[in-house]
Design an enzyme around this catalytic site. Sequence first.
Site, PDB file in Angstrom:
ATOM      1  N   LEU A   1       0.880  -1.158   0.000  1.00 34.09           N
ATOM      2  CA  LEU A   1       0.000   0.000   0.000  1.00 34.09           C
ATOM      3  C   LEU A   1       0.923   1.215   0.000  1.00 34.09           C
ATOM      4  O   LEU A   1       1.773   1.362   0.879  1.00 34.09           O
ATOM      5  CB  LEU A   1      -0.892  -0.011   1.252  1.00 34.09           C
ATOM      6  CG  LEU A   1      -2.070   0.959   1.315  1.00 34.09           C
ATOM      7  CD1 LEU A   1      -3.006   0.752   0.143  1.00 34.09           C
ATOM      8  CD2 LEU A   1      -2.822   0.783   2.629  1.00 34.09           C
ATOM      9  N   ASP A   2       0.805   2.066  -1.013  1.00 32.88           N
ATOM     10  CA  ASP A   2       1.722   3.197  -1.185  1.00 32.88           C
ATOM     11  C   ASP A   2       1.843   4.035   0.090  1.00 32.88           C
ATOM     12  O   ASP A   2       0.875   4.165   0.853  1.00 32.88           O
ATOM     13  CB  ASP A   2       1.245   4.105  -2.314  1.00 32.88           C
ATOM     14  CG  ASP A   2       1.462   3.487  -3.686  1.00 32.88           C
ATOM     15  OD1 ASP A   2       2.208   2.509  -3.780  1.00 32.88           O
ATOM     16  OD2 ASP A   2       0.875   3.997  -4.663  1.00 32.88           O
TER      17      ASP A   2
END
Length: 310
Positions: free
Chosen positions: A49-50
């Site tokens: 997840l960025d």
Amino acid sequence: MKQTQIKRIKRPVHGVLLLDKPYGASSNQALQKCRWLLQAEKGGHTGVLDPLATGLLPLCFGDATKFAQRMLDADKRYVATLKLGVTTTTGDAEGEVLDTRPVQCDRMAVDAAVARFVGEIEQVPPMYSALKHEGKPLYEYARAGITLEREARRINIYGIEVLHFAGDELVLDVRCSKGTYIRTLAEDIAALLGCGAHLIGLRRTQTAGFRLEDAITVEQFEALALEQRDALLLPADSLLADLPAVTLDAAQTDKLTHGLSVRFPSDGGIIAGLRVYGDTGAGQPTFLGLAELTDQVLSPRRLLSTVVHS
């Protein structure tokens, strides 16, 4: 006098933690922080997840890491916030501004544009992504000013709901398949609107059967005692909740946990993934792991280390 550092004792912790990942932290940073708080020997996350994204990030510890791959393949749900009228090099707020245009679309145009992207579509992965080319992630090429050809990938957008639209801000609730790049989806929708856009907020609200409302923040997790942290962990089989289950008797359990196949009545054919529970003398069926059923023969595929016998 030289001080002796006390080595932190690591424990065999098994289970799944539903974390609400904070803004700015990488998935690995969040994992390592929680692993440290649990004093866990082994841990892994269920897909990147960025750093600029927040929300649901299931973390796996111990035996649960054996099944983390299934989360990579799971469907996802996001709330994405777009700033219309401004495009950036990265498709999000980290990049440099490329272009600025007036926003002249109305709600009817937004609804029509969004509808065009629901269903099976082709999507070209962005250069600023972790996909690799010749062993290097694409973002490294992008940062060096190099743009590479990328093949379009087929993804599925199950639904997009407009949660908010006012001025230059558009908020979307997106349900999608694995491999979907929300930044690219946002850019493509805004390109159809004629104004361009970039993401200024992204929050993952669901992955597989897990929901954000059941997750805990790092700060909340850190405030708990170790025993309370342990109590929050979901069992490893929660990662396989969508699979059919079978239960074995004591003799079958003994064979399977020694790595042997067992006869099991069925209608024939192949079932590639089965949750298997067995009689280990614990008083109730114990989760053993993942197995495959082929023509009435049940074979172990991935068993918990805590139940395997040599």
